[in-house]
Design an enzyme around this catalytic site. Sequence first.
Site, PDB file in Angstrom:
ATOM      1  N   THR A 218      -4.375  -5.382   0.611  1.00 46.05           N
ATOM      2  CA  THR A 218      -3.724  -4.084   0.795  1.00 46.05           C
ATOM      3  C   THR A 218      -4.585  -3.134   1.610  1.00 46.05           C
ATOM      4  OG1 THR A 218      -4.584  -3.247  -1.313  1.00 46.05           O
ATOM      5  CG2 THR A 218      -2.428  -4.315  -1.343  1.00 46.05           C
TER       6      THR A 218
ATOM      7  N   HIS B   6      23.073  25.432 -11.644  1.00 45.33           N
ATOM      8  CA  HIS B   6      23.912  26.480 -12.208  1.00 45.33           C
ATOM      9  C   HIS B   6      23.342  27.878 -12.002  1.00 45.33           C
ATOM     10  CE1 HIS B   6      26.231  23.322 -14.012  1.00 45.33           C
ATOM     11  NE2 HIS B   6      25.204  22.879 -14.709  1.00 45.33           N
TER      12      HIS B   6
ATOM     13  N   LYS C 273       0.857  -1.181   0.000  1.00 48.06           N
ATOM     14  CA  LYS C 273       0.000   0.000   0.000  1.00 48.06           C
ATOM     15  C   LYS C 273       0.893   1.229   0.000  1.00 48.06           C
ATOM     16  CE  LYS C 273      -4.472   1.111   0.320  1.00 48.06           C
ATOM     17  NZ  LYS C 273      -5.532   0.494  -0.487  1.00 48.06           N
TER      18      LYS C 273
END
Length: 311
Positions: free
Chosen positions: A63, A269, A16
């Site tokens: 689940t 950057h 889950k």
Amino acid sequence: MGEKVEGLEFSQSHGKERVRVARVWKSKDGQRHFVVEWRVSINLLSDCINSYLRDDNSDIVATDTMKNTEIFALVGNTVYAKAKECSEILSAEDFAILLAKHFTSFYRQVTTAIVKIVEKPWERVSVDGFKLGSEKHTTEAIVKKSGALQLTSGIEGLSVLKTTKSGFEGFIRDKYTVLPDTRERMLATEVTALWRYSYESVNSIPQKPLYFTEKYLDIKKVLVDTFFGSPKEGVYSPSVQSTLYQMAKATLNRFPDIASIQLKMPNIHFLPVNLSNKDGQIVKFNDDVFLPTDEPHGSIEASLSRSRSKL
């Protein structure tokens, strides 16, 4: 671990994802609150091969049960019920181990439970008020039915930047290289770190309350302090690679119960900007005006382990 099925290697798991829970603990006098917000993922390795091969689901831990608990089946789920049962403040690591132990001990079919937690960085600003920070505390506990443990924690989204004491020079050049050597540049990155603890069983972890929460804060401080150096002098960074290594080494040197650490530090950057004035003359960059970018960026990562240790 895979197994032979009809002459083929087969492995499986189910679980889950993204179960969200917040837990507030209040002092006995009600004057002080402590809050955590966790996103929990549960993955079970179990003996349920019949559900794949023979349409037999009798060995599956559903689940939904990973949410639903036997006691609170009608009103809550396992994550919420276990959070409720924790009357004392505990760390994300301890909660992950507690959940994993529940699934491996209660269900005979489950051989291993893997619980991952991402903790939102709520920071106290008053007695009972909090603000949301930036970087997140992560943890993963892998617990076997035997009690064997692999515990990994980490940090995500730790953004750091310094405006001096950084350079990059002496690198390989070819016909496509346009980057000049420099000993003065902006250095910015978003640190992702994972470190594995040396504890090998659930019975060997420290019993001190909030031990892992304090350790997380201490490791974050070591990473940041190594990146910036001392408040007065700072520290020069000849490359992101060098700084990354120093941060990893400082962590292992400082914390003997850390077996290995992996760092990912993209080079975000800040490009120097040169401008033209109305007469077409170039106004030279002087370490003061930059164009911030986030894509593309350099990708630098490495891991450092004690001998015979793997992350």
